[in-house]
Enzyme design. Sequence first.
Site, PDB file in Angstrom:
ATOM      1  N   LYS A 110      -6.032  -0.036   1.188  1.00 30.41           N
ATOM      2  CA  LYS A 110      -4.867  -0.570   1.733  1.00 30.41           C
ATOM      3  C   LYS A 110      -4.032   0.543   1.930  1.00 30.41           C
ATOM      4  O   LYS A 110      -3.298   0.538   3.077  1.00 30.41           O
ATOM      5  CB  LYS A 110      -4.127  -1.107   0.516  1.00 30.41           C
ATOM      6  CG  LYS A 110      -4.973  -2.504  -0.204  1.00 30.41           C
ATOM      7  CD  LYS A 110      -4.274  -3.155  -1.302  1.00 30.41           C
ATOM      8  CE  LYS A 110      -4.429  -2.407  -2.621  1.00 30.41           C
ATOM      9  NZ  LYS A 110      -5.744  -2.323  -3.052  1.00 30.41           N
ATOM     10  N   THR A 111      -3.929   1.777   1.394  1.00 28.12           N
ATOM     11  CA  THR A 111      -3.000   2.982   1.630  1.00 28.12           C
ATOM     12  C   THR A 111      -3.517   3.363   2.964  1.00 28.12           C
ATOM     13  O   THR A 111      -2.863   4.034   3.942  1.00 28.12           O
ATOM     14  CB  THR A 111      -3.201   3.992   0.793  1.00 28.12           C
ATOM     15  OG1 THR A 111      -2.354   3.342  -0.436  1.00 28.12           O
ATOM     16  CG2 THR A 111      -2.066   5.033   0.881  1.00 28.12           C
ATOM     17  N   ASP A 155       3.792   0.747  -1.996  1.00 30.29           N
ATOM     18  CA  ASP A 155       2.621   0.358  -2.971  1.00 30.29           C
ATOM     19  C   ASP A 155       2.854  -0.329  -4.123  1.00 30.29           C
ATOM     20  O   ASP A 155       4.121  -0.113  -4.777  1.00 30.29           O
ATOM     21  CB  ASP A 155       2.011   1.744  -3.130  1.00 30.29           C
ATOM     22  CG  ASP A 155       0.426   1.373  -3.410  1.00 30.29           C
ATOM     23  OD1 ASP A 155       0.066   0.344  -3.350  1.00 30.29           O
ATOM     24  OD2 ASP A 155      -0.253   2.507  -3.908  1.00 30.29           O
ATOM     25  N   THR A 204      -2.488  -4.892  -5.986  1.00 28.85           N
ATOM     26  CA  THR A 204      -3.605  -5.459  -6.528  1.00 28.85           C
ATOM     27  C   THR A 204      -3.306  -6.765  -7.280  1.00 28.85           C
ATOM     28  O   THR A 204      -4.410  -7.363  -7.677  1.00 28.85           O
ATOM     29  CB  THR A 204      -3.914  -4.294  -7.628  1.00 28.85           C
ATOM     30  OG1 THR A 204      -3.031  -4.022  -8.447  1.00 28.85           O
ATOM     31  CG2 THR A 204      -4.353  -2.958  -6.948  1.00 28.85           C
ATOM     32  N   ARG A 264     -13.501   4.445  -2.125  1.00 26.25           N
ATOM     33  CA  ARG A 264     -12.969   5.484  -3.143  1.00 26.25           C
ATOM     34  C   ARG A 264     -14.027   6.052  -4.015  1.00 26.25           C
ATOM     35  O   ARG A 264     -14.241   7.120  -4.391  1.00 26.25           O
ATOM     36  CB  ARG A 264     -11.934   5.078  -3.675  1.00 26.25           C
ATOM     37  CG  ARG A 264     -11.146   6.091  -4.629  1.00 26.25           C
ATOM     38  CD  ARG A 264      -9.699   5.434  -5.331  1.00 26.25           C
ATOM     39  NE  ARG A 264      -8.638   5.204  -4.350  1.00 26.25           N
ATOM     40  CZ  ARG A 264      -7.916   4.435  -4.892  1.00 26.25           C
ATOM     41  NH1 ARG A 264      -7.672   3.817  -6.100  1.00 26.25           N
ATOM     42  NH2 ARG A 264      -6.850   4.193  -3.841  1.00 26.25           N
TER      43      ARG A 264
END
Length: 373
Positions: A110-111, A155, A204, A264
């Site tokens: 997302k980032t 965020d 999230t 990640r």
Amino acid sequence: MFRDLYSELDSRKRTKIKSARLGSNRSIAHNNSMSRKPDEKLANSENAEEISPANGNTTFLDQTLRPNSWDEYIGQTNIKENLKILLEAARQRNHPAEHLLFYGPPGLGKTTLANLIAKETRSQLKSTSGPAIEKVGDLASILTNLSAGDILFIDEIHRLNKTIEEVLYPAMESGSLDIIIGKGPSARTIQLELPPFTLIAATTRIAMLSAPLRSRFSGGVHKLEFYTDEEIEKIIERSAKILGVKIDDEAKTEIAKRSRSTPRTANYLLKRGRDLAQVKEQGLTNEIVKEALQMLNIDELGLNAEDRMMLQVIEDKFNGGPVGLNTLAAALSEEQATIEDVYEPYLLKLGLIERTPRGRTTTEKAREHLKKN
């Protein structure tokens, strides 16, 4: 009156003294720099090179591994194609892109998407998070400091205070900020005009966002899905090239299998395998990767010790369930949010647990896996 005049004169005197001292210190520093020996200058220049941004960026590996263009971005094909059209249309109209919301489990990018959109549109990205904005004044300060065409990335927006959330509505819709100054009968409202900007938010837990806020993301609400093993292997291959590591095909497959379908995690496992290979002065082979994963207590399904503990608790203490979330959190000494956001999504994806109206239960696949491990 005389006292005020004396205070003003005294403050001016102190200012002059401070300026004189500052000037003398600067002259001393200048003379010292002029009297340095060539060897000292060379040493200082070498030190400056060691902490330069180009060399320093290598320490922030997560930032280095992020893609810089759409061609480098792997996976999430549907979202990527939609964003390309949205951004290209906005560019042709010479208008900022509409507001966007990304949601999904942690580590899916997302980032990364927010950073990539800023690079593709050549816009300045200003980042913050929901918990960091504690007061309306904080939000007002951030919004009024934006320039035309900037991108604001928030965020964990689901943790934004509801009062602040309501102030955000007119900013997203009409580009204005309504602020109440004062209290009681003397209170008044002022309206600040904001430059055109794009808000990109990530969360999230989209269920915690209010319906009015979700509806204001006119550019779209996009859900990021888990990655396939093939996509993870491509990400590992790209990351290995950036890190300057040669990796076997078998090692790539092994990391991809145990990466929880998350980029990640895949990059994390790749870096730990690289560390072990470097210490042992060997190549990044399948054997080295398996040894590194064993040291991290990650099994062939990508489950770590905490995941297996959760399955074991449901199976042993509660006879396979069903068990409520509150009881399970107490048995694991974990927060409910951690179980819902960190553990459950991947276990549900693998079919190791089930959610029922009465609580969580383990499946036959989970019982077989626990017998092996």
